[in-house]
Design an enzyme around this catalytic site. Structure first.
Site, PDB file in Angstrom:
ATOM      1  N   ASP A 176       0.843  -1.188   0.000  1.00  0.00           N
ATOM      2  CA  ASP A 176       0.000   0.000   0.000  1.00  0.00           C
ATOM      3  C   ASP A 176       0.875   1.233   0.000  1.00  0.00           C
ATOM      4  OD1 ASP A 176       0.246   1.154   3.034  1.00  0.00           O
ATOM      5  OD2 ASP A 176       0.392  -1.032   3.008  1.00  0.00           O
TER       6      ASP A 176
ATOM      7  N   ASP B 118       1.390   4.615   2.094  1.00  0.00           N
ATOM      8  CA  ASP B 118       1.025   5.031   3.441  1.00  0.00           C
ATOM      9  C   ASP B 118       0.179   6.305   3.424  1.00  0.00           C
ATOM     10  OD1 ASP B 118       1.694   3.685   5.957  1.00  0.00           O
ATOM     11  OD2 ASP B 118       2.324   5.668   6.596  1.00  0.00           O
TER      12      ASP B 118
END
Length: 263
Positions: free
Chosen positions: A202, A204
């Site tokens: 992902d 952040d």
């Protein structure tokens, strides 16, 4: 006695690795490790596997028995450790799905026991926290593995605020994680070669607009990449150099350590 010379420490979503493995329960001066250690053969090497969070992810990042884990592996004869982990990205130099072998670490944890040293003077040189030779084997294991980058390690279990993410990025970190410390330093204290292979799951919270990172997306992306990661690990293990003479093991030559190094 069951023994191994290489270990893989599985991260989030990575709870098994070896086929036809023998499980070994190891007692340590620091309590029980996260799970029994599985030992099998990969690419002609005896390999130990330990799920960092336990077999059912029962240990949160701040509750992992790090000292027991590394001591258990060293007591089985392990000299080289590969540590897969899930990470967030902090810059546009990385993207979800990237595999990265970091070369630097920034420790921002605060409630973990970070060392085996409990008395006396035994100061660990740690300017370069990852073994360059194991790192090179990881980078060479697949053409899409990225080399280099600083990984900041936060305490968890919560994710970062946007302001925290931006602060870490401004400090030069490209990856963010919750488990690489004190694991890397403990491995070095026990004179083992240690390197990480980070899967970016992902971006952040502060790295992009939106609602921020969530647990479900991290677990899903890691699960989707398990076969890819397992193949890379097998190739890296096949390409590992002889650990003898590496500075990861020789740093303590001439130093009187104040703790036990098993094995």
């Amino acid at each position: 006695m069951v023994s191994a010379d290489v270990a893989v420490i599985g991260g989030t979503g990575f709870y098994s690795f070896l086929d036809d493995a023998e499980e070994v329960a190891v007692d340590t001066p620091y309590g029980a490790p996260s799970a029994p250690v599985a030992v099998g053969t990969v690419a002609g090497r005896r390999v130990a596997f330990l799920p960092r969070h336990g077999r059912a992810h029962e240990h949160p990042p701040h509750g992992i028995p790090y000292r027991a884990n590394l001591w258990a592996l060293r007591s089985l004869g392990v000299r080289q450790v590969i540590a897969p982990c899930a990470v967030g990205g902090l810059s546009d130099a990385v993207a979800p799905g990237d595999l990265v072998v970091p070369d630097q670490l920034v420790d921002r944890t605060w409630r973990r026991v970070p060392s085996y040293v409990e008395r006396g003077a035994a100061h660990l040189p740690f300017a370069d926290p990852y073994c360059p030779r194991v790192s090179q084997a990881l980078v060479g294991a697949a053409p899409d593995v990225r080399a280099g980058g600083a990984m900041v390690v936060i305490e968890g279990p919560r994710f970062s605020t946007r302001a925290e993410s931006r602060l870490h990025a401004a400090g030069g970190a490209t990856l963010i994680n919750m488990t690489a410390a004190p694991e890397a330093a403990l491995a070095r204290e026990l004179q083992m070669c240690y390197a990480s292979i980070a899967l970016v799951t992902d971006m952040d919270a502060g790295a992009e607009e939106g609602s921020g990172v969530g647990q479900e997306e991290i677990f899903a992306l890691f699960k989707a990449n398990l076969a890819r990661l397992s193949g890379l690990l097998a190739a890296a293990i096949a390409g590992l150099p002889d650990p003898d003479g590496c500075t990861c093991s020789t740093w303590a030559d001439g130093i009187e350590l104040t703790y036990e190094v098993p094995g």
